[in-house]
Enzyme design. Sequence first.
Site, PDB file in Angstrom:
ATOM      1  N   LYS A 115     -21.407 -29.521 -27.352  1.00  0.00           N
ATOM      2  CA  LYS A 115     -21.750 -30.025 -28.684  1.00  0.00           C
ATOM      3  C   LYS A 115     -21.351 -31.492 -28.763  1.00  0.00           C
ATOM      4  CE  LYS A 115     -17.279 -30.270 -30.164  1.00  0.00           C
ATOM      5  NZ  LYS A 115     -16.568 -31.553 -30.442  1.00  0.00           N
ATOM      6  N   GLY A 131     -11.540 -31.849 -21.402  1.00  0.00           N
ATOM      7  CA  GLY A 131     -10.903 -32.944 -22.120  1.00  0.00           C
ATOM      8  C   GLY A 131     -11.850 -34.044 -22.540  1.00  0.00           C
ATOM      9  N   ASP A 133     -12.847 -25.306 -32.976  1.00  0.00           N
ATOM     10  CA  ASP A 133     -14.241 -25.541 -32.586  1.00  0.00           C
ATOM     11  C   ASP A 133     -14.972 -24.267 -32.163  1.00  0.00           C
ATOM     12  OD1 ASP A 133     -14.321 -28.229 -33.123  1.00  0.00           O
ATOM     13  OD2 ASP A 133     -14.090 -28.883 -31.056  1.00  0.00           O
TER      14      ASP A 133
END
Length: 287
Positions: A20, A105, A145
């Site tokens: 995303k 990350g 998330d």
Amino acid sequence: MSEVNSLADGWGKKWPAPAKLNLMLRIIGRRPDGYHLLQTVFQMLELCDWLSFYPVEDEGVSLKNPIPGVPEQDDLTVRAAKLLKKHTGCHQGVCIEIEKILPMGGGLGGGSSDAATTLVVLNHLWELGLSVDELMLLGLELGADVPVFVFGYSAWGEGVGERLTAISLPEQWVVIVKPECHVNTKEIFCAEGLTRDSKPIKIADFIAGDDRNDCAQVVSKIYQPVEDALKALSFYAEARLTGTGACVFAQFGSKEAAEVAFNALSLDWQVFLTKGLNRSPLYRMLE
């Protein structure tokens, strides 16, 4: 733990865990527990990790290929499967195989998306019958998330990012640059110069062009590789930070224009060429 030989109804199939982008990120306050209150816009991408699930003869949960440096019990897919079993009382087991494409990350949501795909697919394969809303609540226990990937649509997000409203966005071509650094999200949210009192806006304001990321200036100041990536990408289009980074992205009106940027930047950077989506490819496959 031995795998069951018979694979059917989606067992052994490759299931997508899409990336995303955060197309906008505003920090509008803080909760009493210290969590920041956000407004953000999530867009799904064609770029995916791929997960396969294999039934096993016992009740265990394991990984076929653990990620180096990540203890198996801490992997979000393992935690998601165990949480689903605990919540439903399911006695089935699973071995999970992950084909890792999304950088760790980078702010693309890879771990969260892997967890969401695990919840959604195992709910289907184990025939548990949980609703999307129930799975979103479970996902929130794993990370802020995770719910948007369970939700499965590009979305306007509020709260800590878990209150979601589906929105339709242009499905543009995207070039993503991953700098050689990992941004520490906690460090950014604790930074002195971070704006924490932005005025809330409406979806219409974002559609009209208000796509500021309140974290961008702080991240660029602390992490020089992010600043360098923004400068390199901005030669081809407006370059922006996704979430707290480290990845930066630019949207393009055509695949050809995106390919020009991708090919040039690939000489010096880790770069991805992909496309925005309004519907998660995971649900397209389920349907």
